[in-house]
Design a protein around this motif. Structure first.
Motif, short mmCIF file in Angstrom:
data_model
loop_
_atom_site.label_atom_id
_atom_site.label_comp_id
_atom_site.label_asym_id
_atom_site.label_seq_id
_atom_site.Cartn_x
_atom_site.Cartn_y
_atom_site.Cartn_z
N LEU A 273 0.81 -1.22 0.00
CA LEU A 273 0.00 0.00 0.00
C LEU A 273 0.85 1.27 0.00
O LEU A 273 0.43 2.29 -0.55
N ASP A 274 2.03 1.21 0.59
CA ASP A 274 2.82 2.43 0.72
C ASP A 274 3.68 2.71 -0.50
O ASP A 274 3.71 3.84 -0.99
N ILE A 275 4.38 1.70 -1.00
CA ILE A 275 5.29 1.94 -2.12
C ILE A 275 5.10 0.95 -3.28
O ILE A 275 5.46 1.25 -4.42
N GLY A 276 4.52 -0.21 -3.01
CA GLY A 276 4.28 -1.17 -4.09
C GLY A 276 3.25 -0.70 -5.09
O GLY A 276 3.20 -1.17 -6.23
N CYS A 277 2.43 0.26 -4.66
CA CYS A 277 1.41 0.80 -5.57
C CYS A 277 2.04 1.54 -6.75
O CYS A 277 1.43 1.64 -7.82
N TYR A 278 3.27 2.05 -6.60
CA TYR A 278 3.94 2.71 -7.72
C TYR A 278 4.24 1.73 -8.85
O TYR A 278 3.91 1.99 -10.02
N PRO A 279 4.89 0.59 -8.56
CA PRO A 279 5.06 -0.39 -9.63
C PRO A 279 3.74 -0.86 -10.24
O PRO A 279 3.65 -1.05 -11.46
N VAL A 280 2.70 -1.02 -9.42
CA VAL A 280 1.41 -1.47 -9.96
C VAL A 280 0.88 -0.49 -10.99
O VAL A 280 0.55 -0.86 -12.13
N THR A 281 0.78 0.78 -10.62
CA THR A 281 0.19 1.75 -11.55
C THR A 281 1.06 1.94 -12.78
O THR A 281 0.55 2.16 -13.89
N THR A 282 2.38 1.80 -12.62
CA THR A 282 3.27 2.03 -13.75
C THR A 282 3.26 0.88 -14.74
O THR A 282 3.22 1.10 -15.96
#
Length: 348
Positions: free
Chosen positions: A178-187
């Motif tokens: 939720l904190d930083i893994g969401c960046y790879p997901v959206t990208t």
């Protein structure tokens, strides 16, 4: 004649709110007019640091300010739903820091509330508004490295385990995903879409793995995603393992690498970023230079959209619909690790 400025209020004067305030200050059409917080000393320090005219000791008082156009919610993840709804119900536009909620249900509620109230909504993924993202999509669509076959995205680092920190508290939406893994997901969703001629794409399969720590949050998380048509992706994040922040695209004719994929110029400008392209013709590096700090790009995108009467910022920023879909992939990642899909309280 003075051009109109969009009047912003910031709800939750913490660290990331200070970063966003700097971005607003670098956006001529925006004005940070007010801030609201529940800790008087922190609120006063925030106001002095950022030259805020109006300081409110409650969130309710902040959103009731009739001169505000939009509220930026920068409280911990578990409060985004309640505080976002508070702003929307007061008739204000909403920019909510990522993730917009603890799960897709939260995001659906925010998006639907904004639609019904006919107000602006945007989830703040700052990397999606940086110019290197637009250029990366252009390179994929141009076929510079041929047909895209693989995306690798990592975001993480080592932190001491602190049960009192929100990062290690499951009730506050702790954990790497939720904190930083969401960046790879959206990208990777954005890039996979570019390869398919779409604004974004959804994985047809996702397999998750990782480590859940003693406080009950994901401390290391990985996933393999299949987007079909021969395109796969690996994503990873960590709170308790040093990882090189990485974004690498592999195609049939070469590779593209972003050395600083997520946070170029996070705390101060310039937000210069480079894209390294390797093909059989050799290696070249493209630089995208800008003196501004990273948060200025999302602040500008939202401000210009509001001035234009839009209810969401233009792509490649996330629309409300895409925020929901993005949250569903995050839910799948968490579920795949045996973590519960979370939902926030409606009041905070």
């Amino acid at each position: 004649m003075t051009e109109r400025q969009v009047a912003w209020g910031i709800l939750g004067p913490g660290t990331i709110a200070n970063n966003f305030a700097v971005g607003l200050a670098q956006t001529p059409a925006a004005k940070l007019l007010a801030a609201g917080g529940r800790t008087p000393d922190r609120l006063a320090a925030f106001g002095e640091r950022n030259g805020v005219e109006r300081l409110y000791g409650s969130y309710e008082a902040l959103v009731a300010d009739p001169d505000l156009d939009v509220i930026y919610v920068a409280t911990p993840h578990s409060f985004h739903l309640a505080h976002g709804l508070l702003a929307i119900e007061a008739g204000k536009g909403l920019m909510v820091e990522k993730p917009a909620g603890l799960g897709a249900r939260d995001v659906e509620m925010l998006v639907e509330a904004a639609r019904k109230a006919d107000v602006f909504f945007m989830e703040a993924y700052k990397c999606r508004s940086h110019p290197q993202t637009v250029r990366l999509v252009e390179l994929v669509r141009e076929g510079v490295i041929g047909k895209l076959t693989r995306i690798e995205a990592k975001n993480g680092g080592f932190k001491e385990r602190d049960p009192s920190s929100r990062l290690f508290d499951p009730a506050l939406g702790g954990g790497g995903i939720l904190d930083i893994g969401c960046y790879p997901v959206t990208t990777v969703r954005l890039i996979a879409g570019a390869a398919q001629g779409l604004p974004y794409a959804e994985p047809v399969a996702l397999e998750a793995s990782g480590e859940i720590g003693p406080t009950g949050v994901d401390e290391i998380a990985e996933a393999e995603l299949d987007f079909g048509d021969g395109l796969t992706a690996s994503i990873a994040c960590a709170l308790r393992r040093q990882m090189e922040d990485t974004l690498v695209l592999t195609g049939t004719k070469g590779t593209i690498r972003l050395p600083v994929p997520w946070r170029p110029g996070r705390n101060a400008g310039p937000s210069d970023a480079s894209i390294v392209i390797e093909t059989e013709e050799g290696t070249r590096e493209e630089w995208l230079r800008d003196p501004r700090q990273l948060f200025a790009f999302e602040a500008e995108a939202a401000t210009n959209a509001i001035l234009a009467g839009l209810k969401t910022a233009p792509w490649p920023a996330l629309s409300g619909e895409e925020s929901i879909l993005n949250a569903r992939v995050i839910d799948r990642w968490r579920e795949g690790m045996g973590l519960p899909v979370l939902a926030s309280a409606l009041t905070a």
